[in-house]
Design an enzyme around this catalytic site. Structure first.
Site, PDB file in Angstrom:
ATOM      1  N   THR B  16      48.885  58.590 -10.855  1.00  0.00           N
ATOM      2  CA  THR B  16      48.507  60.007 -10.809  1.00  0.00           C
ATOM      3  C   THR B  16      48.979  60.687  -9.525  1.00  0.00           C
ATOM      4  O   THR B  16      48.785  61.889  -9.355  1.00  0.00           O
ATOM      5  CB  THR B  16      46.972  60.156 -10.937  1.00  0.00           C
ATOM      6  OG1 THR B  16      46.353  59.399  -9.877  1.00  0.00           O
ATOM      7  CG2 THR B  16      46.479  59.638 -12.278  1.00  0.00           C
ATOM      8  N   VAL B  19      54.434  60.572  -6.325  1.00  0.00           N
ATOM      9  CA  VAL B  19      55.549  59.676  -6.654  1.00  0.00           C
ATOM     10  C   VAL B  19      55.320  58.999  -7.997  1.00  0.00           C
ATOM     11  O   VAL B  19      56.239  58.853  -8.807  1.00  0.00           O
ATOM     12  CB  VAL B  19      55.758  58.634  -5.533  1.00  0.00           C
ATOM     13  CG1 VAL B  19      56.791  57.597  -5.946  1.00  0.00           C
ATOM     14  CG2 VAL B  19      56.190  59.316  -4.238  1.00  0.00           C
ATOM     15  N   SER B  45      40.648  58.204 -10.239  1.00  0.00           N
ATOM     16  CA  SER B  45      41.495  58.849 -11.258  1.00  0.00           C
ATOM     17  C   SER B  45      41.471  58.117 -12.594  1.00  0.00           C
ATOM     18  O   SER B  45      42.089  58.575 -13.562  1.00  0.00           O
ATOM     19  CB  SER B  45      42.937  58.929 -10.767  1.00  0.00           C
ATOM     20  OG  SER B  45      43.014  59.664  -9.571  1.00  0.00           O
ATOM     21  N   CYS B 133      61.965  56.706   2.162  1.00  0.00           N
ATOM     22  CA  CYS B 133      62.756  57.816   1.618  1.00  0.00           C
ATOM     23  C   CYS B 133      63.903  58.232   2.544  1.00  0.00           C
ATOM     24  O   CYS B 133      65.045  58.387   2.106  1.00  0.00           O
ATOM     25  CB  CYS B 133      61.862  59.016   1.327  1.00  0.00           C
ATOM     26  SG  CYS B 133      60.673  59.392   2.639  1.00  0.00           S
ATOM     27  N   SER B 163      56.204  66.883   0.883  1.00  0.00           N
ATOM     28  CA  SER B 163      55.815  66.072  -0.278  1.00  0.00           C
ATOM     29  C   SER B 163      55.877  64.584   0.041  1.00  0.00           C
ATOM     30  O   SER B 163      55.216  63.790  -0.627  1.00  0.00           O
ATOM     31  CB  SER B 163      56.687  66.395  -1.496  1.00  0.00           C
ATOM     32  OG  SER B 163      58.050  66.206  -1.187  1.00  0.00           O
ATOM     33  N   LYS B 224      60.949  52.648  10.921  1.00  0.00           N
ATOM     34  CA  LYS B 224      61.350  52.275   9.556  1.00  0.00           C
ATOM     35  C   LYS B 224      62.838  52.567   9.362  1.00  0.00           C
ATOM     36  O   LYS B 224      63.590  51.722   8.862  1.00  0.00           O
ATOM     37  CB  LYS B 224      60.546  53.099   8.527  1.00  0.00           C
ATOM     38  CG  LYS B 224      59.106  52.667   8.317  1.00  0.00           C
ATOM     39  CD  LYS B 224      58.459  53.539   7.220  1.00  0.00           C
ATOM     40  CE  LYS B 224      57.142  54.124   7.667  1.00  0.00           C
ATOM     41  NZ  LYS B 224      56.622  55.192   6.772  1.00  0.00           N
ATOM     42  N   ARG B 246      58.855  66.740  10.722  1.00  0.00           N
ATOM     43  CA  ARG B 246      58.331  67.307   9.476  1.00  0.00           C
ATOM     44  C   ARG B 246      58.512  68.817   9.484  1.00  0.00           C
ATOM     45  O   ARG B 246      58.282  69.468  10.503  1.00  0.00           O
ATOM     46  CB  ARG B 246      56.842  66.971   9.355  1.00  0.00           C
ATOM     47  CG  ARG B 246      56.245  67.333   8.015  1.00  0.00           C
ATOM     48  CD  ARG B 246      56.628  66.372   6.907  1.00  0.00           C
ATOM     49  NE  ARG B 246      55.889  65.119   6.976  1.00  0.00           N
ATOM     50  CZ  ARG B 246      56.135  64.069   6.203  1.00  0.00           C
ATOM     51  NH1 ARG B 246      57.129  64.104   5.319  1.00  0.00           N
ATOM     52  NH2 ARG B 246      55.444  62.960   6.315  1.00  0.00           N
ATOM     53  N   HIS B 253      64.496  66.072   1.676  1.00  0.00           N
ATOM     54  CA  HIS B 253      64.690  65.712   3.085  1.00  0.00           C
ATOM     55  C   HIS B 253      66.142  66.017   3.476  1.00  0.00           C
ATOM     56  O   HIS B 253      67.069  65.681   2.736  1.00  0.00           O
ATOM     57  CB  HIS B 253      64.481  64.207   3.308  1.00  0.00           C
ATOM     58  CG  HIS B 253      63.050  63.754   3.240  1.00  0.00           C
ATOM     59  ND1 HIS B 253      61.979  64.609   3.159  1.00  0.00           N
ATOM     60  CD2 HIS B 253      62.524  62.488   3.291  1.00  0.00           C
ATOM     61  CE1 HIS B 253      60.851  63.898   3.143  1.00  0.00           C
ATOM     62  NE2 HIS B 253      61.157  62.618   3.210  1.00  0.00           N
ATOM     63  N   ASN B 327      63.379  63.655  -1.874  1.00  0.00           N
ATOM     64  CA  ASN B 327      62.658  62.507  -1.327  1.00  0.00           C
ATOM     65  C   ASN B 327      61.737  61.854  -2.351  1.00  0.00           C
ATOM     66  O   ASN B 327      61.389  60.681  -2.206  1.00  0.00           O
ATOM     67  CB  ASN B 327      61.840  62.927  -0.099  1.00  0.00           C
ATOM     68  CG  ASN B 327      60.986  64.151  -0.353  1.00  0.00           C
ATOM     69  OD1 ASN B 327      61.520  65.229  -0.643  1.00  0.00           O
ATOM     70  ND2 ASN B 327      59.679  64.008  -0.259  1.00  0.00           N
TER      71      ASN B 327
END
Lengths: 350, 350
Positions: B16, B19, B45, B133, B163, B224, B246, B253, B327
């Site tokens: 839900t 992604v 959910s 991403c 997002s 990362k 951001r 992105h 992304n």
């Protein structure tokens, strides 16, 4: 030597624009010794009434004769106006501080950030250029580092505010934002470059074009950062690369900067020490407190803010940082007024 | 060899979420050979009804037993859920494709971008990691260049969409934008990092923090990009540096990337030639037509878009470019589904 009691007759060309307005406010709040203030503009805005130091002044249409009996003329009305009128002002004995790109790369025009290269003012020929906004904040932060440890290379990616493109661009960003929030199409008529063929949405987007493209694939904004940095630092061998990007931010340019010193073993603490003593620079850097500069905080402030300083993980001479400043103040109006103040201190404005 | 007629029992954990929803849509539109689809989530959910391939399916609460009789489990419900349940799924015979950072740097977990290192799948031990991403889109564009000309160094500054921080972050950005447009104060409760101490305005701002700060002053997002790039390319000596920022962009992105090849004399045209043949990459680069990729255009598209390619003006081996991708798609859901498709093609999913 300077006569500290002397007052000067000041003209501001482009007085009704975003930067011009900021120039008037900056002259006022820094108590620049102005005997009189003549606001000039295009015929469209002539007749507008402004308040300066508590007195009403009427905007007049800029013409060559406007500069008779003017000591200091601050220009920020676009390159073509400067090209036409700055030499007229200089011819009549005014010292011109020009905030456009019209004369920046001219050999006999000093390009000055007062904290960085005030001595370049000594040889002025009547016209002094104010560097591009994105250049000023970068060299203000990096020149102290260059003086202390040398500098081989700068690679900068910018995050630039729409106010750099003028008041209409600010309106466009907010209008588009409103449209998107209402589920409507965002209409683009100005950004990225009002004089270019195509216009793109800036709201909720990032646009990798500021100013027109040059033959070499870089934009003019990018070439300004590259060439102006070399001229201001006086180091033509300094390798500078820039990617300039417009963001949906009203005021405050941010820059992600990689720089390479030319000594081994320089530590982050060494760089901090230099930055903390640098005039006009405020270090805001504490990861444990999530302390770093941001555009919304820098807007309205005079200083250049530096944070996110890190030593590169593989290159002993490489560092990364995040530089933020108010593009209308240190990037434009404030730096122009500081140039004027430095001229007074040096006794060059008579 | 693969049996092209075989169908698989698929579970999606975090079905839900932003992604997860995209994973369901991607499995549908790419006609993944799913015999059944089990949407899993937290208890909050569970019970939600979803439509998959025209059939109504009910979201169930994820538990170790959920993975009995599952062939493929796509995880995107946060690192702690993956740490707890991915090994349970693998133990029960499912192949896990995990979109969190939980296992990415584990030695026996392949970290895969199918266009780049599909062979790493061959040695999987039941869990396969989907890279971050911002890493995926960068290596998708640069690996073909690395294969052709070698690569010494990457310096990237990112322009990342909200997002990536989930559906709540999108809401926060729009709520704040509305507040600012109405002249009210923007309230910040989520970004830059929901689990960190302080929260800052993202609307009309640029925030140089994504994920938590590490001991070395880099953020986890930056580390990362650095570590995952080395692992995916299989080149631990590749120098990678990242500054992650951001932006107030919903999806898409963007990345300003400097890269240095390790051969002299490589031209921009050489790099274009390689990029134009690269799978999953679309070159959008024509300064004369103001053609370059932008977040608002890339959103909803599968490809990684590359533009603004320029050779550095002083470094013969240096190049600059601008890389944009959705992304949620190539950065997450699409890449996970492509990993599953590659497993099928290789006969590894049985």
């Amino acid at each position: 030597m300077s006569d500290q009691s002397k007052k000067f007759r000041v003209a501001v060309v482009g007085a009704t624009g975003a930067v011009g307005q900021e120039m008037l406010r900056t002259l006022e709040r820094r108590q620049f010794p102005a005997e009189s203030l003549l606001p000039l503009s295009s015929s469209r805005s002539a007749g507008t009434k402004l308040i300066f130091n508590g007195q009403e002044v009427e905007v007049q249409e800029a013409a060559p004769e406007s500069f008779e009996n003017i000591d200091l003329a601050l220009f920020s009305a676009g390159g073509s106006i400067s090209k036409k009128l700055a030499p007229e002002a200089a011819k009549r004995g005014a010292i011109v501080v020009d905030n456009t790109s019209a004369f920046r790369m001219d050999e006999d025009v000093p390009l000055v950030v007062p904290e960085v290269n005030p001595d370049h003012l000594d040889d002025h020929q009547g016209i002094i250029a104010n560097p591009n906004c994105s250049t000023i904040q970068m060299v203000a932060a990096l020149e102290p580092v260059r003086k202390a440890f040398g500098l081989n290379r700068i690679i900068v990616s910018t995050y630039q505010a729409v106010s750099g493109a003028g008041a209409d661009a600010i309106d466009e960003m907010y209008d588009q934002s409103r449209a998107v929030l209402e589920g409507k199409k965002a209409e683009a008529n100005i950004l990225p470059v009002s004089g270019d063929k195509k216009h793109y949405q800036i709201a909720f987007n990032a646009v990798p074009q500021i100013d027109l493209f040059q033959e070499n694939g870089f934009t003019f904004e990018e070439m300004k950062m590259i060439n102006e940095t070399k001229k201001i630092t006086g180091d033509p061998d300094l390798s500078v690369a820039a990617t300039c990007v417009r963001l949906p931010v009203e005021t405050g340019h941010s820059e992600s900067v990689f720089f390479e010193v030319n000594h081994d073993g320089v530590t982050k603490e060494d760089v901090f020490r230099v930055l903390k003593e640098a005039p006009g620079v405020t270090v805001m850097d504490d990861p444990s407190e999530q302390l770093y500069p941001m555009a919304v905080d820098a807007a309205g402030k005079d200083d250049v803010f530096v944070g996110r300083l890190r030593k590169d993980l593989t290159d002993d001479r490489g560092f990364h940082c995040w530089i933020v400043a108010d593009n209308l103040l240190k990037g434009a109006a404030l730096n122009s007024v500081q140039i004027a103040e430095t001229l007074v201190q040096k006794g060059l404005l008579k």
